[in-house]
Design a protein around this motif. Sequence first.
Motif, PDB file in Angstrom:
ATOM      1  N   HIS A  30       0.834  -1.218   0.000  1.00 18.23           N
ATOM      2  CA  HIS A  30       0.000   0.000   0.000  1.00 18.23           C
ATOM      3  C   HIS A  30       0.859   1.254   0.000  1.00 18.23           C
ATOM      4  N   LYS A  31       2.178   1.099   0.300  1.00 20.98           N
ATOM      5  CA  LYS A  31       3.048   2.283   0.318  1.00 20.98           C
ATOM      6  C   LYS A  31       3.603   2.602  -1.065  1.00 20.98           C
ATOM      7  N   ILE A  32       3.417   1.688  -2.013  1.00 17.41           N
ATOM      8  CA  ILE A  32       3.900   1.957  -3.373  1.00 17.41           C
ATOM      9  C   ILE A  32       2.903   2.928  -4.006  1.00 17.41           C
ATOM     10  N   PRO A  33       3.372   4.119  -4.440  1.00 16.73           N
ATOM     11  CA  PRO A  33       2.421   5.087  -4.995  1.00 16.73           C
ATOM     12  C   PRO A  33       1.576   4.468  -6.110  1.00 16.73           C
ATOM     13  N   ASN A  34       0.281   4.683  -6.049  1.00 12.59           N
ATOM     14  CA  ASN A  34      -0.702   4.242  -7.065  1.00 12.59           C
ATOM     15  C   ASN A  34      -1.034   2.763  -7.055  1.00 12.59           C
ATOM     16  N   PHE A  35      -0.328   1.960  -6.267  1.00 13.97           N
ATOM     17  CA  PHE A  35      -0.515   0.508  -6.409  1.00 13.97           C
ATOM     18  C   PHE A  35      -1.962   0.093  -6.132  1.00 13.97           C
TER      19      PHE A  35
END
Length: 593
Positions: free
Chosen positions: A292-297
Amino acid sequence: MARAHKRFRIVLIKPSHYDDDGYVIRWYRSPMPANSLACVYGLIDDCARRRILGPDIDIDIVAIDETNTFVRLDRIISDMGANNNFGFVGLVGVQSNQYPRSLHIAKPLRAAGIPVIIGGFHVSGMLAMFDKIGPDLQAALDMGITLFAGEAEGRMDEVVHDAAKGALQPIYNYINDLPALEDTVEPFLPGNSVRKTIGNVTTFDAGRGCPFQCSFCTIINVQGRKSRRRSPDDVERILRKNYEQGIDRFFITDDNFARNKDWEPIFDRIIKLREQDGMDVRFLIQVDTLCHKIPNFVAKAKRAGVTRIFIGLENINPDNLLAAKKRQNKITEYRNMLLAWKAVGIWTYAGYILGFPNDTPESARRDIEIIKKEMPLDVLEFFFLTPLPGSEDHKVLATKGVPLDPDLNKYDLEHALMPHANMSKAEWEQLYRDAWAIYYTPMHIETILRRAQACGINIWRLAQIILWFAQSLTIEKVHPLQGGFVRLKNRHERRPELPLEPMWKFYPQLAWEVITKHAKVAVAAWQIFRIYRRVVASAHIPYTDQAMTPISEEETQTLELFTHTNSAREAVDHARKVKILTALGSVATQPTA
Ligand code: B12
Ligand code: SF4
């Protein structure tokens, strides 16, 4: 005059394994097709299309998944015999728990002179971790079986040519030479094979490899830690080919799709297929607890049609996660991550491992109660900590001479196979059975459905999956991932080490089993249906509870998740320090006016 055609016959079998009574686990409908079988089928089909054995030789392929099809060895032997044994039988994607069954399948085939090749995680895992051939692999070599380690993309021509010349090598070992996946032949199974499974779901891998280092994991030692992946074009081809045969639901089998380096271009392509080309494709993917910390994932997953995710939560005790080198699992992120998926209406399956070094029967039971109260999870599934061949844990324990259960058939994550410091074998097994019962109480099933309804999730479908997961162990005595629809048993399909049961005993017992199982399923289904109706009837009342409450600063002081052990409190302190240092760092680097 037409040219005389020869036929090279290849029979691919994805073996099942034996239940605790010694019978092959087989269903009228299994849950989903095996990607291992699809990969190998795709590669051989490609050899056949390119006519690699020359214009006069056709390559015939038969694909059998033993979890849904009875393997007629007598027919295979007579068909092969009629073709002068010109061909081979491939035992595909053989896991450790399927290895004993594979040798039993191979025995009569070898006795009839049919070439047999075994590939999959057991052979690859053992050859990746040990320099010497162990007794299990040696037993296969002694039977004249060929072993294939590593991945077959780019290597199938060699194997088929050697087999056609009658010159198969004893071992093909490509474990240290993993192929790139871009533009390689895609996994594929014909529609009639996919339709022997429950839904219109199929599997494919968009990539292989994971950067993390969990000590119980086999994947990193077999498929490596580097992300190798198929291109968005490859993925589109796979989707279109299946869509054309009416299959529009997919399990992307990457162990960690969030660490597939091309997750974004792949999602973008799928978004285009869905939003511009009108293809209603939907997905289950596996991710890690930091995804969830990966932008846009999360947002792109939603748009790409992901409806469910599987997370390796494993444990909520940081000491245990550290012992398993699962450092990327941070309990301080668990709620953030689950709420992020809930916010977009995607439901979560999580795996939970019982028997980590710090677990006691009491602590594990308490931890499950904490999860129920404080974490917005949907489906939870339990496993025994297992020294799977191919993992670091297995290598370390085997090298130290720790007594490990010698029966590979039990290496299915559903058996206690090694000594535990805090539990006897019986206590560990009891804990495993209790864990399912503690999580899937009628009251908690209602809570799961209420939480899901509040997030716009299809709770009719979720209720069916909960029925499956909650009852699989008690009714079918197997893990839900091994379960299926209507269990089939053949009196002769029993482990050869166990006696053939007499007809007067076997058939009445089978009939009784069928009746009682169906009665139990009906009762359980009715109970869940009543809960479902109650939840639907309350749809107009806004629902929230402790687990659904948005993240707050104070919760680290109040929630048991963060206070139940010293290591949990230390994890909170550590996360707080990192946050402060990160904030200070960003202030220090801000440009001055
Ligand atoms: C998808 C998946 C499932 C799916 C579908 C099954 C499938 N195989 O597709 C489901 C959910 C049903 C499942 C269930 C289980 N699974 Co599973 N699963 C996987 C997963 C994530 C991907 C499998 C895959 O597609 N791999 C990619 C293929 C291409 O790799 P491959 O099988 O090794 O095949 C390549 C080579 O080996 C070779 N090859 C293979 N066969 C042959 C044959 C010939 C003739 C040749 C030439 C070459 C060759 O070529 C292939 C292509 O390169 C793997 C992990 C992983 N990354 O592989 C776990 C994994 C295989 N599963 C595992 C386990 C333990 C299970 C369960 C027992 C868990 C449980 N208790 O429920 C059950 C067993 C049920 C069953 N009937 O299979 C373990 C096995 C470990 C081991 N040492 O045995 C793995 C490795 C995960 C782990 N935890 O470590 N699984
Ligand atoms: S995150 Fe999953 S795939 Fe990656 S190393 Fe850990 S267990 Fe293996």
